[in-house]
Every structure is written in C-alpha cells, then in structure tokens.
Design an enzyme around this catalytic site. Sequence first.
Site, PDB file in Angstrom:
ATOM      1  N   ASP A   1      -7.072   0.816  -4.564  1.00 49.76           N
ATOM      2  CA  ASP A   1      -6.303   0.920  -3.326  1.00 49.76           C
ATOM      3  C   ASP A   1      -7.222   0.919  -2.109  1.00 49.76           C
ATOM      4  O   ASP A   1      -7.009   0.172  -1.161  1.00 49.76           O
ATOM      5  CB  ASP A   1      -5.458   2.196  -3.367  1.00 49.76           C
TER       6      ASP A   1
ATOM      7  N   ARG B   1       2.651   8.594  -7.554  1.00 49.60           N
ATOM      8  CA  ARG B   1       3.164   9.961  -7.581  1.00 49.60           C
ATOM      9  C   ARG B   1       4.467  10.056  -8.382  1.00 49.60           C
ATOM     10  O   ARG B   1       4.664  10.998  -9.145  1.00 49.60           O
ATOM     11  CB  ARG B   1       3.348  10.473  -6.152  1.00 49.60           C
TER      12      ARG B   1
ATOM     13  N   ASP C   1      -7.596  -2.049   0.681  1.00 49.14           N
ATOM     14  CA  ASP C   1      -7.340  -1.756   2.101  1.00 49.14           C
ATOM     15  C   ASP C   1      -8.519  -2.173   2.967  1.00 49.14           C
ATOM     16  O   ASP C   1      -8.359  -2.854   3.980  1.00 49.14           O
ATOM     17  CB  ASP C   1      -7.095  -0.260   2.315  1.00 49.14           C
TER      18      ASP C   1
ATOM     19  N   SER D   1      -4.922   7.712 -10.797  1.00 52.55           N
ATOM     20  CA  SER D   1      -6.171   7.529 -11.527  1.00 52.55           C
ATOM     21  C   SER D   1      -7.291   7.243 -10.533  1.00 52.55           C
ATOM     22  O   SER D   1      -7.043   6.782  -9.417  1.00 52.55           O
ATOM     23  CB  SER D   1      -6.062   6.362 -12.524  1.00 52.55           C
TER      24      SER D   1
ATOM     25  N   ASP E   1       2.449   1.449  -3.725  1.00 55.95           N
ATOM     26  CA  ASP E   1       1.594   1.818  -4.857  1.00 55.95           C
ATOM     27  C   ASP E   1       1.348   3.322  -4.872  1.00 55.95           C
ATOM     28  O   ASP E   1       1.335   3.948  -5.928  1.00 55.95           O
ATOM     29  CB  ASP E   1       0.291   1.004  -4.913  1.00 55.95           C
ATOM     30  N   GLY E   2       1.210   3.922  -3.710  1.00 53.00           N
ATOM     31  CA  GLY E   2       1.047   5.376  -3.645  1.00 53.00           C
ATOM     32  C   GLY E   2       2.296   6.112  -4.087  1.00 53.00           C
ATOM     33  O   GLY E   2       2.231   7.112  -4.813  1.00 53.00           O
TER      34      GLY E   2
ATOM     35  N   ASP F   1       0.831  -1.204   0.000  1.00 54.98           N
ATOM     36  CA  ASP F   1       0.000   0.000   0.000  1.00 54.98           C
ATOM     37  C   ASP F   1       0.865   1.253   0.000  1.00 54.98           C
ATOM     38  O   ASP F   1       0.533   2.251  -0.642  1.00 54.98           O
ATOM     39  CB  ASP F   1      -0.928  -0.019   1.220  1.00 54.98           C
TER      40      ASP F   1
END
Length: 185
Positions: free
Chosen positions: A86, A73, A90, A79, A68-69, A65
């Site tokens: 995401d 960025r 979670d 998107s 991926d963030g 998690d």
Amino acid sequence: MDFGYMTPMFTWTTTTTTKDVFLFIPNLIGYVRVIFSITSLLLMVFMPERWILAMILYLSSFIGDLFDGMAARAFNQTSTFGGLLDMVTDRCTTLGLLFILYGEYGDTDKQYRYGSVFRMLFLSLALLDIASHWCQMYSTAALQIHHKSDEGNANRFFLVRWYYQYLPFFGYCCVGAELTYIALY
C-alpha cells in the site's frame, strides 16, 4: 466418565501461509491499484491525448487505497506485506505524477516562464513526500507500533497528531494534494 478416546487426534489450527497473504483481498485490490497506476502513468507519458483515461485510472488507484484499508480491517487481513504494498504504491504513484508535472511545467522551452521554479517545487514536494513517510514509518516500526496509531504519534508534532487523529484533516490533506496534482496535469 472419561471420554478420552473421543478426543480428536488433531486440532484445527489456522496458520497463514505466504500464499494466503499474497491472496488476501486487500492485497488483490493493491495489485489492481499497481496496474492502474502504471497504466495511467504510461498513458500520461506516451499517449497524453488519452488524458481522460489516464485520470480515470489514476483516480481509481487513489480511491482503491481507501478500499484496500477497509477490506484489510473488515476481513482481518492486515499484513506487513499489505502495508508495504500500500505504502509503496501510494508513494510511487504520487511521485510518478510529480515527475510528469516536473516535465510539463519545468520545461523552459514551453510557455511557462518560471520553469526552474516549477522544477524546484515538484522536486521539493517529491522529497518531502518520501522523507516524511519514511521517517514516520521507520520511527513507528522501530517501536513496533502502527504508524497511524495514537500511541505511535503521542509525542509527535501537533500537525502529525492531527493528520492521523482527525479523519477530516487527514482526508483534506491527502485528497487535496492529489486533486491539486491531478488538476495541474
């Protein structure tokens, strides 16, 4: 001099297709997170003796998690689909573990004396998780702003502002909650 004859007949534009979005790097990380999450929950339910592998997969999904963030960025690949993937990953992963804990600690036939208290605790945590995230996402989506932005949280309760503004507090809450659930497993 007029070089009109040298102008290109077309201009390069970059349009992002649905297929492109599905193959964004953060979304690929998200798909792996989904696989890890489902596999870890299945192992917890059907093969509890493989709890170490289940925890490794669960933690890998949780750590994914973060990545991926960062990838979204770094590669400018944010998107709506990725944000939804995401958030749903979670929520489903956390709720899956809460459901398993509900079964483990809420079983009154086992050694736990306060089964109904544990059932109520895990049910309340699941409801709080869903309701708080839904309210935050809906309210900021209605304003067409990001749910973690300062603008989106300007008039929120101070704990919500702290949660999204101060990374140590955000990390403490997220990591603390997940590690508590993992330790209880």
